[in-house]
Write a protein that holds these residues in place. Structure first.
Motif, short mmCIF file in Angstrom:
data_model
loop_
_atom_site.label_atom_id
_atom_site.label_comp_id
_atom_site.label_asym_id
_atom_site.label_seq_id
_atom_site.Cartn_x
_atom_site.Cartn_y
_atom_site.Cartn_z
N TYR A 1 -11.83 2.63 -3.09
CA TYR A 1 -11.39 1.57 -2.19
C TYR A 1 -10.25 2.00 -1.27
O TYR A 1 -9.70 1.18 -0.55
N SER A 2 -9.88 3.26 -1.31
CA SER A 2 -8.79 3.72 -0.45
C SER A 2 -9.29 3.96 0.98
O SER A 2 -10.49 4.09 1.22
N ASN B 1 -3.09 -0.44 -9.06
CA ASN B 1 -4.14 -1.15 -8.31
C ASN B 1 -3.68 -1.55 -6.92
O ASN B 1 -3.88 -2.69 -6.49
N LYS B 2 -3.09 -0.62 -6.21
CA LYS B 2 -2.61 -0.88 -4.86
C LYS B 2 -3.53 -0.22 -3.84
O LYS B 2 -4.23 0.74 -4.13
N LYS B 3 -3.49 -0.74 -2.64
CA LYS B 3 -4.24 -0.11 -1.55
C LYS B 3 -3.59 1.23 -1.26
O LYS B 3 -2.38 1.39 -1.35
N LYS C 1 -9.98 -7.33 -3.44
CA LYS C 1 -9.20 -7.16 -4.66
C LYS C 1 -9.39 -5.73 -5.15
O LYS C 1 -10.50 -5.28 -5.38
N ILE C 2 -8.30 -5.02 -5.26
CA ILE C 2 -8.36 -3.62 -5.67
C ILE C 2 -8.35 -3.54 -7.18
O ILE C 2 -7.51 -4.14 -7.87
N ASN C 3 -9.27 -2.79 -7.73
CA ASN C 3 -9.33 -2.53 -9.17
C ASN C 3 -9.68 -1.06 -9.36
O ASN C 3 -10.81 -0.70 -9.53
N ASN C 4 -8.63 -0.23 -9.25
CA ASN C 4 -8.83 1.21 -9.35
C ASN C 4 -9.08 1.54 -10.79
O ASN C 4 -9.03 2.45 -11.36
N SER D 1 0.83 -1.20 0.00
CA SER D 1 0.00 0.00 0.00
C SER D 1 0.86 1.25 0.00
O SER D 1 2.03 1.23 0.39
N ALA E 1 -2.71 4.19 -7.56
CA ALA E 1 -3.97 3.70 -8.13
C ALA E 1 -3.72 3.05 -9.49
O ALA E 1 -4.35 2.04 -9.83
N TYR F 1 -7.73 -2.28 7.44
CA TYR F 1 -7.75 -2.07 5.99
C TYR F 1 -6.80 -3.03 5.28
O TYR F 1 -7.16 -3.65 4.28
#
Length: 181
Positions: free
Chosen positions: A152-153, A134-136, A178-181, A113, A131, A172
């Protein structure tokens, strides 16, 4: 097309040695902070909360068993305090001054992250960069960061209590979303 591989603590990019031994260990969790413009003489305004971020990270390690590292990328002359002396007692906080673009790209690709708790951010370029991978993202909820950070942040008050911040970050990061920015 970037090809990275590790030999010990060295990072090689496309067969050329790119990495100085900063203590980087492959396949470990880590959070990244980036001073987005190390040449800007106002940069110390942007990193005004760095000491607080380090303190929150220490609480995250001590009280919430986070097993990763906190990498701080940027020109250490602009941190506004003697960060090198401050982190000497924290072997899990590692300074990475003057990264190349390839090294920074690698850090973004591999990080768990981005940790960016700024009070005076302008646009929020590190948030946009994270983003893109696709990272936290953990950022403050003020200035433009609340507008550029993906849905999703995790957005925290930049004045948050250390333990409350560590607890929120722990929750968090433990979420397997699963992050998909």
């Amino acid at each position: 097309n970037w090809g990275y591989y590790h030999v010990g603590h060295n990072l090689y990019c496309d067969g050329k040695k790119e990495w100085v031994d900063y203590g980087f260990a492959p396949k470990v969790s880590y959070m990244l902070y980036r001073c987005w413009n190390p040449f800007d003489h106002f940069c110390n305004k942007y990193v005004d909360n760095l000491k607080k971020m380090i303190d929150i990270f220490v609480k995250l390690k001590q009280n919430h068993n986070y097993d990763g590292y906190f990498y701080i990328a940027g020109n250490d002359r602009n941190f506004g305090f003697d960060v090198e002396s401050y982190v000497k007692t924290f072997p899990f906080v590692i300074l990475l001054p003057n990264l190349t673009d390839a090294q920074l790209r690698f850090m973004y690709q591999e990080m768990q992250s981005l940790f960016y708790l700024s009070r005076y951010e302008g646009f929020g370029l590190p948030v946009v960069e994270a983003a893109n991978f696709n990272k936290k993202i953990i950022s403050s909820d003020n200035t433009s960061l609340k507008e550029v950070a993906p849905k999703y942040s995790l957005q925290l008050d930049s004045e948050i209590n250390l333990e409350e911040g560590a607890c929120a970050i722990s929750d968090y990061l433990s979420n397997k979303l699963k992050i998909n920015n």
